[in-house]
Design an enzyme around this catalytic site. Sequence first.
Site, short mmCIF file in Angstrom:
data_model
loop_
_atom_site.label_atom_id
_atom_site.label_comp_id
_atom_site.label_asym_id
_atom_site.label_seq_id
_atom_site.Cartn_x
_atom_site.Cartn_y
_atom_site.Cartn_z
N SER A 150 72.54 -4.34 -6.80
CA SER A 150 72.69 -2.91 -7.08
C SER A 150 72.84 -2.77 -8.59
O SER A 150 73.22 -3.74 -9.26
CB SER A 150 73.96 -2.38 -6.40
OG SER A 150 74.36 -1.14 -6.96
N TYR A 163 82.76 -2.74 -3.30
CA TYR A 163 81.29 -2.83 -3.39
C TYR A 163 80.88 -3.32 -4.77
O TYR A 163 80.08 -4.27 -4.89
CB TYR A 163 80.70 -1.43 -3.13
CG TYR A 163 79.19 -1.34 -3.17
CD1 TYR A 163 78.42 -1.70 -2.07
CD2 TYR A 163 78.53 -0.85 -4.30
CE1 TYR A 163 77.03 -1.59 -2.09
CE2 TYR A 163 77.15 -0.74 -4.33
CZ TYR A 163 76.40 -1.11 -3.22
OH TYR A 163 75.02 -1.00 -3.25
P1 NAP Z 1 71.11 0.77 5.08
O1 NAP Z 1 69.92 1.46 5.65
O2 NAP Z 1 72.46 1.18 5.51
O3 NAP Z 1 70.88 -0.79 5.28
C1 NAP Z 1 71.88 -1.73 5.32
C2 NAP Z 1 71.58 -2.67 6.45
O4 NAP Z 1 72.52 -3.76 6.44
C3 NAP Z 1 71.69 -1.98 7.81
O5 NAP Z 1 70.50 -2.18 8.55
C4 NAP Z 1 72.85 -2.70 8.45
O6 NAP Z 1 72.72 -2.87 9.82
C5 NAP Z 1 72.80 -4.06 7.78
N1 NAP Z 1 74.05 -4.78 7.93
C6 NAP Z 1 75.30 -4.37 7.60
N2 NAP Z 1 76.20 -5.30 7.93
C7 NAP Z 1 75.51 -6.33 8.49
C8 NAP Z 1 75.86 -7.57 9.03
N3 NAP Z 1 77.16 -7.97 9.06
N4 NAP Z 1 74.90 -8.37 9.54
C9 NAP Z 1 73.60 -7.98 9.52
N5 NAP Z 1 73.21 -6.80 9.02
C10 NAP Z 1 74.14 -5.98 8.51
O7 NAP Z 1 71.12 0.95 3.50
P2 NAP Z 1 70.08 0.41 2.38
O8 NAP Z 1 70.18 1.38 1.28
O9 NAP Z 1 68.77 0.12 2.95
O10 NAP Z 1 70.83 -0.91 1.90
C11 NAP Z 1 70.16 -2.17 1.77
C12 NAP Z 1 70.73 -2.93 0.57
O11 NAP Z 1 70.43 -2.21 -0.62
C13 NAP Z 1 72.26 -3.07 0.60
O12 NAP Z 1 72.61 -4.36 0.18
C14 NAP Z 1 72.72 -2.04 -0.41
O13 NAP Z 1 73.96 -2.36 -1.01
C15 NAP Z 1 71.59 -2.12 -1.42
N6 NAP Z 1 71.50 -0.95 -2.29
C16 NAP Z 1 71.12 0.27 -1.81
C17 NAP Z 1 71.05 1.35 -2.68
C18 NAP Z 1 70.65 2.72 -2.23
O14 NAP Z 1 70.73 3.67 -3.02
N7 NAP Z 1 70.18 2.90 -1.00
C19 NAP Z 1 71.37 1.17 -4.03
C20 NAP Z 1 71.75 -0.08 -4.48
C21 NAP Z 1 71.80 -1.14 -3.61
P3 NAP Z 1 73.43 -1.90 10.87
O15 NAP Z 1 73.65 -0.57 10.20
O16 NAP Z 1 72.43 -1.89 11.93
O17 NAP Z 1 74.69 -2.59 11.23
#
Ligand code: NAP
Length: 262
Positions: A150, A163
Amino acid sequence: MTSLRAGSGELAGKVALVTGAGSGIGYAIAQRFAAEDAAVAIDYLGHGADAKTLARDLNDNGAKTAAFEADVTDAAAVEALVAQVVERFGRLDVLVNNAGIEKLQPLLEIDEASWDSTLAVDLKAPFLCMQAAARRMKESGGGSIVNISSIHEDFPFPSFTPYAAAKGGLRMLMRNAALELAPLKIRVNNVAPGAIATPINAATLADPVKVQRLQEIVPLQRMGTPEEVAEVVLFLASDRSSYVTGSTYFVDGGMVRYAEAL
Ligand code: NAP
């Protein structure tokens, strides 16, 4: 119905594991990798139906994918996941540590359980997956590991301290691993998204004032898409980035440069 966009076979012959790929950025990465002819292992926890539908739709379009349920904070589950992937597809060339969680909590209100759970998903899990995957990659002569960190691997995030601490730790985990694994021809890099429209940002997306504020602080004046993050992950996963290791690639519409200019 997920259709398979045309690719150029950039990942043909490679096997990739994407964690937390039942939604958001991980989902888009799995789609993009499949379009480039990788065999893709789609890890999920809560989004079982979405992950299985994604795998089925991609396979119906000629891809080679499978969905695996595994909580990546659990060392035994991670071992079993990697073993299942290798058993199913024969090898493991690419790992994307994408699973992540965040919780809004001012510092003085953070309880031990939310500290532990955030650090477990956002820092311990990438370590567990990286170690299990790298042991397999060592046997097969190399690989690429990409962690979705991030902009908060570098920039503070008030009210999201666990986080930011985890993502900052992920930066050093990546740098250490890059050095230790380089002799094994395993490259390790981070992709650091800014504000991307995914379920993790549901509260922001539902609030026009917050969206407007983001547009003001992102030089490109919009949130990013999961597909835009997936493009950079694809580059780092592929042999096009064969001389890249130990680096973080920001995918943030220029947001960190805006912050520096304040
Ligand atoms: P998201 O749709 O909430 O995706 C996160 C995924 O992680 C979900 O599918 C969730 O699965 C899974 N997860 C959580 N705990 C887990 C576990 N213990 N074992 C296996 N899977 C698990 O959000 P996203 O934005 O796509 O996030 C993906 C990555 O991008 C994350 O690392 C996040 O920190 C990073 N990121 C996102 C943003 C943004 O603006 N969106 C910015 C910076 C970084 P379930 O919900 O099905 O449990």
